[in-house]
Design an enzyme around this catalytic site. Structure first.
Site, PDB file in Angstrom:
ATOM      1  N   LYS A   6     -13.918   1.104  -3.301  1.00  0.00           N
ATOM      2  CA  LYS A   6     -15.039   1.534  -2.587  1.00  0.00           C
ATOM      3  C   LYS A   6     -16.158   2.206  -3.098  1.00  0.00           C
ATOM      4  O   LYS A   6     -17.023   1.772  -2.831  1.00  0.00           O
ATOM      5  CB  LYS A   6     -14.179   2.390  -1.405  1.00  0.00           C
ATOM      6  CG  LYS A   6     -13.476   1.661  -0.273  1.00  0.00           C
ATOM      7  CD  LYS A   6     -13.002   2.706   0.664  1.00  0.00           C
ATOM      8  CE  LYS A   6     -12.121   2.009   1.541  1.00  0.00           C
ATOM      9  NZ  LYS A   6     -11.394   2.826   2.240  1.00  0.00           N
TER      10      LYS A   6
ATOM     11  N   HIS B  19       7.952 -26.857  -1.232  1.00  0.00           N
ATOM     12  CA  HIS B  19       7.287 -27.945  -2.085  1.00  0.00           C
ATOM     13  C   HIS B  19       6.259 -27.443  -2.875  1.00  0.00           C
ATOM     14  O   HIS B  19       5.214 -28.071  -3.263  1.00  0.00           O
ATOM     15  CB  HIS B  19       6.949 -28.961  -1.048  1.00  0.00           C
ATOM     16  CG  HIS B  19       7.965 -29.797  -0.407  1.00  0.00           C
ATOM     17  ND1 HIS B  19       8.297 -30.739  -0.757  1.00  0.00           N
ATOM     18  CD2 HIS B  19       8.511 -29.181   0.838  1.00  0.00           C
ATOM     19  CE1 HIS B  19       9.453 -31.057   0.267  1.00  0.00           C
ATOM     20  NE2 HIS B  19       9.478 -30.187   1.054  1.00  0.00           N
TER      21      HIS B  19
ATOM     22  N   GLU C 168       0.800  -1.150   0.053  1.00  0.00           N
ATOM     23  CA  GLU C 168      -0.167  -0.087  -0.089  1.00  0.00           C
ATOM     24  C   GLU C 168       0.831   1.096  -0.157  1.00  0.00           C
ATOM     25  O   GLU C 168       0.408   2.152  -0.455  1.00  0.00           O
ATOM     26  CB  GLU C 168      -0.997   0.083   1.281  1.00  0.00           C
ATOM     27  CG  GLU C 168      -2.291  -0.029   0.841  1.00  0.00           C
ATOM     28  CD  GLU C 168      -3.279   0.054   1.938  1.00  0.00           C
ATOM     29  OE1 GLU C 168      -4.518  -0.174   1.757  1.00  0.00           O
ATOM     30  OE2 GLU C 168      -3.095  -0.055   3.078  1.00  0.00           O
TER      31      GLU C 168
HETATM   32  O1  PA5 Z   1      -3.114   1.556   5.878  1.00  0.00           O
HETATM   33  C1  PA5 Z   1      -4.206   2.012   5.744  1.00  0.00           C
HETATM   34  O2  PA5 Z   1      -4.237   3.113   6.010  1.00  0.00           O
HETATM   35  C2  PA5 Z   1      -5.356   1.159   5.533  1.00  0.00           C
HETATM   36  O3  PA5 Z   1      -5.029  -0.208   5.287  1.00  0.00           O
HETATM   37  C3  PA5 Z   1      -6.279   1.216   6.728  1.00  0.00           C
HETATM   38  O4  PA5 Z   1      -5.593   0.601   7.843  1.00  0.00           O
HETATM   39  C4  PA5 Z   1      -7.734   0.196   6.253  1.00  0.00           C
HETATM   40  O5  PA5 Z   1      -8.383   0.773   5.101  1.00  0.00           O
HETATM   41  C5  PA5 Z   1      -8.736   0.588   7.369  1.00  0.00           C
HETATM   42  O6  PA5 Z   1      -8.981   1.913   7.593  1.00  0.00           O
HETATM   43  P1  PA5 Z   1      -9.803   2.541   8.921  1.00  0.00           P
HETATM   44  O7  PA5 Z   1      -9.030   2.131   9.868  1.00  0.00           O
HETATM   45  O8  PA5 Z   1     -10.218   3.794   8.655  1.00  0.00           O
HETATM   46  O9  PA5 Z   1     -11.231   1.442   9.105  1.00  0.00           O
END
Ligand code: PA5
Length: 416
Positions: free
Chosen positions: A403, A287, A266
């Site tokens: 989303k 394996h 990310e």
């Molecule tokens: O690293 C990030 O920002 C994302 O992976 C969030 O942690 C994830 O989308 C969850 O978001 P939130 O804590 O707002 O529910």
């Protein structure tokens, strides 16, 4: 301290690293960088006191969250396998009805509490799961009783979850404004579930603090381990090695690899750039994907996550009387951990022969302290790697498209 070694020479571009580090220091989302040095006495006290309340009144704590609000503490609980009567369960990390039902079945009639963890408070998966558990809590304990069993970890002042928590009187913990989801494992996001599970959170934070201090103690920053690792990754990417496989011989670290993949994937995968983070757990995957690694496309490099003293617990190969029917007499009385280490050495050598660039990252042992250090190491290396390739380590614009499509298809009034 985390040790980084590479068979290939490491070229640290001192100027680029210097610029990238100063950008990180000045970034509004770099709160994780100095987090280990903060005086958090009051916060830690309230986390520990909530944890002992949950331990005394609940057989289960259901942690609801996804992505950065889920993976760090899940990975640490899995790796450290603490033995505590209160078990931590995880929900809100998928939309699978079967997974949710399994958790309901597991809880049955037992007492439970809920830790809803969401910085934004609007992420659909955890928000929906929370609704299910709220209903169950309210049926079992009444509305007020339910509120006393809900622990909300959210933004300090903003977001739907913050508003609801204030209104309903949930016990609240804060995700600092300047720390994003995937850099939040050492905030209350991770600490409350970890404390409930019986992990020593003081040791975890001490590990991160010592790791951080070791970077400032190094007079030449080209010798700082995460700087070497980030530089070596950038160098390999420039030679078209665009897949990194995090490999370990410890199934206990499998979920740690999931946390690592999210952190790097990310943070780095944007603007059509980035190293694709993948993981394997050996010897299982020798394996399976082992074949591809040994002889498939040569665009992969491998980072072995090694443990110097893997375990205080060990098993020796039994010696059996009579003939050597299984041909394993030569291994009698040898420790399983030693055989695992030899499998690791053999694999590192085989993959080097197969021309896979190999890095080794070594932690002293599988303890909260070492894993706290490792989390800080990877956060530092990841932010630096992203900055070196010119992308923002702290946003995730690409996650928004699925989303908004999903919300539109579901008919949400908030759909754009
Ligand atoms: O690293 C990030 O920002 C994302 O992976 C969030 O942690 C994830 O989308 C969850 O978001 P939130 O804590 O707002 O529910």
């Amino acid at each position: 301290m985390i040790k980084f070694t590479s068979a290939q020479p490491i070229a640290v571009n001192v100027n680029n690293v210097d610029v990238a580090l100063s950008q990180i220091r000045n970034d509004l989302m770099s709160g994780w960088l100095t987090l280990p040095d903060l005086d958090r006495t009051a916060e830690l006290e309230s986390i520990k006191s909530a944890a002992s309340r949950i331990q005394s009144d609940s057989k289960f704590l259901v942690c609801i969250g996804i992505g950065g609000s889920y993976l760090g503490h899940r990975a640490l609980i899995e790796a450290l396998a603490p033995h505590f009567p209160t078990k931590v369960l995880f929900a809100g990390n998928s939309l699978s009805p079967r997974s949710l039902q399994r958790i309901f079945d597991k809880i049955g009639d037992a007492d439970f509490s809920v830790n809803i963890i969401s910085k934004s408070g609007t992420t659909l998966e955890p928000a929906l799961a929370f609704r299910f558990f709220k209903e169950k809590l309210q049926k079992k304990y009444g509305r007020e009783g339910a509120a006393q069993r809900i622990y909300a970890t959210a933004d300090a002042n903003r977001g739907a979850l913050h508003g609801e928590s204030v209104q309903e009187g949930y016990t609240r913990f804060v995700i600092p404004d300047n720390i994003g989801g995937r850099y939040s494992a050492l905030t209350a996001v991770g600490l409350l579930p970890l404390a409930v599970a019986g992990v020593n959170i003081d040791d975890l934070l001490a590990g991160a603090r010592e790791e951080k201090a070791s970077y400032s103690a190094e007079s030449n920053f080209a010798h700082v381990a995460p700087i070497q690792y980030a530089s070596a990754r950038a160098d390999l990417l420039s030679q078209h090695y665009d897949v990194e496989v995090l490999a370990s011989f410890y199934p206990e670290l499998q979920l740690f690899s999931e946390w690592w993949k999210q952190l790097f994937g990310e943070s780095e995968g944007k603007n059509n750039q980035g190293i694709f983070p993948a993981s394997v757990t050996y010897t299982t995957d020798l394996h399976s994907l082992g074949q591809y690694l040994q002889e498939g496309r040569r665009n992969i490099f491998e980072t072995f996550l090694e443990i110097e003293q893997p375990s205080t617990y060990d098993l020796a190969v039994p010696s059996l009387p009579g003939a050597d029917v299984d041909g394993l007499q030569y291994l009698e009385n040898r420790k399983l951990s030693e055989i695992n280490k030899i499998a690791e050495q053999a694999t590192v050598v085989a993959h080097r022969v197969g021309e896979i660039p190999v890095f080794e990252l070594t932690i002293p042992d599988l303890s909260a302290r070492s894993l706290g250090a490792l989390i800080y190491f990877f956060e530092y290396a990841c932010a630096l790697s992203a900055k070196l390739s010119g992308v923002n380590p702290f946003d995730q614009p690409g996650v928004e498209l699925y989303k908004s499509n999903m919300l539109r298809l579901l008919g949400s009034p908030k759909a754009s």
